[in-house]
Design an enzyme around this catalytic site. Structure first.
Site, mmCIF file in Angstrom:
data_model
loop_
_atom_site.group_PDB
_atom_site.id
_atom_site.type_symbol
_atom_site.label_atom_id
_atom_site.label_comp_id
_atom_site.label_asym_id
_atom_site.label_seq_id
_atom_site.Cartn_x
_atom_site.Cartn_y
_atom_site.Cartn_z
ATOM 1 C CB THR A 91 26.883 -9.312 -10.836
ATOM 2 O OG1 THR A 91 26.136 -10.124 -9.937
ATOM 3 C CG2 THR A 91 27.443 -10.192 -11.946
ATOM 4 C CE LYS B 22 24.712 -13.408 -9.992
ATOM 5 N NZ LYS B 22 24.557 -12.088 -9.350
ATOM 6 C CE LYS C 135 25.779 -5.311 -13.980
ATOM 7 N NZ LYS C 135 26.033 -6.078 -12.722
#
Length: 285
Positions: free
Chosen positions: A81, A156, A224
């Protein structure tokens, strides 16, 4: 994920920054390479999944990165990701060498990876994506091309935005049930199959009740992901206050020392706000 590919008959050459983590794959017959570049030199398709965008850049575009070892016609697939803009950058650099680049982040956690039931969100050239169908089938239950380079990463980030708000709800609901004196396992029997049901409720709430905060997905990686999503939202002129709140709560989780625990460790931070020592709570209903 690589083990599933080997089980389907694919030959594999592998690299990991910590070699002993690759030992199970070497036992299955994989060959070892000393760099991502060397992996690419021995492969038609290179899959990568690492932690942060900076790692993706090194593994893909670095001097010893995979692209440096690719031949024309080969395919790079990054399943981290990461930033949509980085996926576009890698695709452009790969295209200059006649190499295809696909961004294909996944959802499903450690359980989905072990059971080959991942949801794979794909961006990249349609023909290259179609050519890898046997690989997607080996690793995932759902695999959908969302568009060109970066589209998989954007999808995502939609996924992570959904999870962020849902995890807050799961943890707050368990706190409410506990403070109300309910048997939390019986509560799950009632609510998990109704309109409130979700993957997080069914898979992570039982772990929370059992005080099992081992990571299927690290808090620090989730932070993140939320940061990338918030940056993209700002770029697109979107206000996402729910995601921003979840991000702040998870920063508190990290500050309390739980950055390497699973995302459901949010429960520990929220419980502390209510002066509840969750792992040592009285579990009698």
């Amino acid at each position: 994920m690589c083990g599933h590919l080997i089980a389907r008959g694919f030959a594999a050459t592998v690299y990991n920054r910590t070699r002993h983590k690759a030992e199970p794959l070497l036992t299955q017959g994989a060959a070892w390479a000393d760099t991502p570049c060397a992996v690419a030199q021995h492969s038609d398709v290179v899959f990568s999944i690492v932690g942060f965008p900076r790692d993706v850049r090194t593994v893909m575009l670095g001097a010893q990165g995979a692209l440096a070892g690719c031949r024309p016609g080969s395919i790079l697939v990054d399943m981290t990701t990461s930033e949509p803009s980085l996926a576009v950058e890698i695709a452009a650099a790969a295209g200059e060498k006649g190499v295809f680049s696909i961004d294909a982040p996944v959802s499903g956690g450690d359980v989905g990876a072990r059971q080959a039931r991942l949801s794979i969100m794909i961006g990249g050239d349609a023909e290259a994506v179609a050519a890898l169908r046997p690989c997607w089938e080996a690793m995932g239950k759902t695999f959908i091309r969302q568009g060109g380079p970066g589209a998989g990463q954007h999808t995502k980030l939609v996924n992570q935005t959904l999870i962020a708000g849902n995890m807050v709800g799961v943890c707050e609901a368990l706190l409410y049930g506990y403070r109300a004196g309910l048997d939390l396992n019986r509560v799950l029997e009632s609510v998990a199959s109704g309109a409130a049901g979700s993957w997080s409720l069914s898979n992570l709430a039982p772990r929370i009740i059992q005080n099992n905060f081992d990571p299927g997905f690290f808090v620090e990686h989730f932070i993140k992901d939320m940061g990338i999503a918030l940056n993209e939202a700002q770029r697109m002129g979107l206000a996402l206050p729910g995601l921003a709140l979840a991000n702040q709560l998870y920063l508190a989780v990290q500050a309390q020392g739980y950055g390497r625990q699973g995302t459901h460790a949010l429960q520990l931070a929220l419980a502390s706000l209510a002066d509840i020592d969750w792992p040592r709570r009285d579990t009698a209903p």
